[in-house]
Design an enzyme around this catalytic site. Structure first.
Site, mmCIF file in Angstrom:
data_model
loop_
_atom_site.group_PDB
_atom_site.id
_atom_site.type_symbol
_atom_site.label_atom_id
_atom_site.label_comp_id
_atom_site.label_asym_id
_atom_site.label_seq_id
_atom_site.Cartn_x
_atom_site.Cartn_y
_atom_site.Cartn_z
ATOM 1 C CG PHE A 17 -2.169 -0.733 1.150
ATOM 2 C CD1 PHE A 17 -2.857 -0.856 -0.055
ATOM 3 C CD2 PHE A 17 -2.725 -1.306 2.294
ATOM 4 C CE1 PHE A 17 -4.076 -1.536 -0.118
ATOM 5 C CE2 PHE A 17 -3.934 -1.984 2.244
ATOM 6 C CZ PHE A 17 -4.607 -2.107 1.041
ATOM 7 N NE ARG A 18 4.900 1.061 -3.276
ATOM 8 C CZ ARG A 18 5.612 -0.026 -3.440
ATOM 9 N NH1 ARG A 18 6.133 -0.675 -2.413
ATOM 10 N NH2 ARG A 18 5.828 -0.499 -4.633
ATOM 11 C CG ASN B 155 8.156 -3.259 0.746
ATOM 12 O OD1 ASN B 155 6.954 -3.132 0.944
ATOM 13 N ND2 ASN B 155 8.674 -3.367 -0.471
ATOM 14 C CE LYS C 35 8.075 -10.912 1.755
ATOM 15 N NZ LYS C 35 7.352 -10.140 0.778
ATOM 16 C CG HIS D 279 11.259 -11.534 -2.030
ATOM 17 N ND1 HIS D 279 10.514 -10.622 -2.748
ATOM 18 C CD2 HIS D 279 12.262 -11.921 -2.845
ATOM 19 C CE1 HIS D 279 11.063 -10.464 -3.945
ATOM 20 N NE2 HIS D 279 12.122 -11.240 -4.028
ATOM 21 C CG LEU E 247 12.600 -7.748 -8.673
ATOM 22 C CD1 LEU E 247 13.497 -6.911 -7.774
ATOM 23 C CD2 LEU E 247 13.424 -8.788 -9.423
ATOM 24 C CG ASP F 298 4.158 -8.563 -5.204
ATOM 25 O OD1 ASP F 298 4.229 -7.809 -4.224
ATOM 26 O OD2 ASP F 298 5.155 -8.916 -5.858
ATOM 27 C CG HIS G 43 7.116 1.331 -8.097
ATOM 28 N ND1 HIS G 43 7.959 1.759 -7.091
ATOM 29 C CD2 HIS G 43 7.074 -0.016 -7.997
ATOM 30 C CE1 HIS G 43 8.409 0.698 -6.419
ATOM 31 N NE2 HIS G 43 7.883 -0.383 -6.941
ATOM 32 C CB ALA H 253 11.019 -4.422 -9.117
HETATM 33 O O1 DOR Z 1 8.054 -6.200 -7.875
HETATM 34 C C1 DOR Z 1 8.108 -6.055 -6.666
HETATM 35 N N1 DOR Z 1 7.752 -4.887 -6.091
HETATM 36 N N2 DOR Z 1 8.560 -7.056 -5.913
HETATM 37 C C2 DOR Z 1 8.800 -6.906 -4.610
HETATM 38 O O2 DOR Z 1 9.247 -7.846 -3.993
HETATM 39 C C3 DOR Z 1 8.587 -5.598 -3.943
HETATM 40 C C4 DOR Z 1 7.632 -4.778 -4.671
HETATM 41 C C5 DOR Z 1 7.644 -3.313 -4.256
HETATM 42 O O3 DOR Z 1 7.629 -3.045 -3.063
HETATM 43 O O4 DOR Z 1 7.619 -2.461 -5.132
HETATM 44 ZN ZN ZN Z 2 5.456 -7.959 -2.686
#
Ligand code: DOR
Ligand code: ZN
Length: 346
Positions: free
Chosen positions: A18-19, A43, A101, A138, A221, A249, A253, A265
């Site tokens: 979600f950021r 993350n 995680k 992961h 990724l 997932d 971005h 990614a």
């Molecule tokens: O493509 C991805 N984006 N893979 C990940 O493991 C993290 C994610 C991201 O946080 O943008």
């Molecule tokens: Zn992810």
């Protein structure tokens, strides 16, 4: 006769991003509209590594859920070399954390604080096993000499087998699997091992990223692999096996961050996630297994109740926009410009 509607228990998304801040406020409604719950990745920058920051992040997400919509974010704790097992256990006992995680350090976006050596978190995994906290993984090695397309398969041999062997009662989700090796591994283990599968890994192979010019919006990724792997994932997802469940997932971005000399990614698939999955189940002739994948297998694995609400999708075409306004800029969603055959009935 072709079915024109399908009704399932309200689904959940067992892996997404979600950021925070403005992007979070704008992406949460897309997910909350479709899913009753979501496992939220930690993350952020800085990452969510403690119970207190997990609770605060959960509360920020809840303020972004539209009025009248029922949605529960399920929080995860970002494991580091220094994770305090007692804090994690407390976070789980208090209902703040549903899972933790494991990001191998530097495997992906905002993973620099991840685990440098799985051996270092063995005391944490022991505590998680004792407290019955789910481990989300992961699964990619990060050594520079390992080919990026081999990193998942290598992770299985080097780490997954030993984690599962050394912690036989730890529930492990192998996140966003991309290879037949991962399908075989998960199928070969007991009920404590399961996997999530994304829409993109069911729809695209690595050609979508590299043929006809670089396609940064198809880069995520773990990267999409060759066609044989995609077919193995489609077979697993649509098989009816309780070991596989929905995890988008979705990873927003902004366009500028994707279309850059060092593109990020992540694929933003939240707006049409269910429609995207349902297309796969229809193409595979497996509509009867869609509900298990989307709505039943995940809660069963996480030991949470299945939803008592339902959701209906209609066989009506929907065209995915080329872009979606976001935080004063825009994001290119998965399936941009394509037409999908199903849409959620309002
Ligand atoms: O493509 C991805 N984006 N893979 C990940 O493991 C993290 C994610 C991201 O946080 O943008
Ligand atoms: Zn992810």
């Amino acid at each position: 006769m072709t079915e024109h509607t399908i009704t399932i228990r309200r689904p959940d998304d067992w892996h997404l991003h979600f950021r925070d801040g403005e992007i979070m406020e704008q992406v949460v409604p897309y997910t909350a509209r479709q899913f009753g719950r979501a496992i939220v990745m930690p993350n952020l920058s800085p990452p969510v590594t403690e119970t207190a920051s997990g609770a605060a992040y959960r509360d920020r997400i809840l303020t972004a859920v539209p009025a009248g919509v029922e949605f529960t974010p399920l929080m995860t704790c970002y494991l580091t070399d220094g994770t305090d097992p007692a804090d994690l256990a407390r976070g789980a006992a208090e209902g703040v954390f549903t899972a933790a995680k494991l990001y191998p350090a530097n495997a992906t976006t905002n993973s620099a604080h991840g685990v440098s050596d799985v051996a270092k978190i063995y005391p944490v995994l022991e505590a998680m096993e004792a407290s019955d906290i789910v481990l989300c993984v992961h699964g990619e090695v990060t050594e520079s000499h390992i080919d990026v397309f081999d990193r998942e398969a290598e992770f299985i041999e080097r780490h997954m087998r030993s984690i599962v062997r050394d912690f036989p009662n730890l529930r492990v989700v192998f996140e966003h699997i991309t290879t037949s090796d991962a399908v075989d591994f998960v199928m070969g283990e007991g009920d404590q091992v399961a996997a999530t599968i994304t829409p993109q890994h069911l729809h695209i192979n690595r050609n979508a990223m590299l043929v006809g010019g670089m396609q940064p919006h198809n880069y995520c990724l773990p990267v999409a692999k060759r066609e044989a792997h995609r077919l193995a994932l489609r077979k697993a997802a649509t098989s009816g096996s309780p070991k596989f469940f929905l995890g988008t997932d979705s990873a927003p971005h902004l366009r500028s961050a994707k279309e850059s000399a060092c593109g990020c990614a992540g694929i933003f698939n939240a707006p049409f996630a269910l429609e995207s999955y349902l297309a796969v189940f229809e193409e595979e002739g497996a509509l009867e297994h869609f509900e298990a994948f989307a709505s039943l297998n995940g809660p069963r694995f996480y030991k949470l109740p299945v939803s008592d609400e339902t959701m209906t999708l209609r066989r009506v075409p929907v065209t995915v926009p080329d872009s979606i306004p976001m935080a004063g800029e825009e994001i290119v969603p998965f399936h941009a410009g394509e037409t999908l055959n199903w849409r959620i009935a309002e």
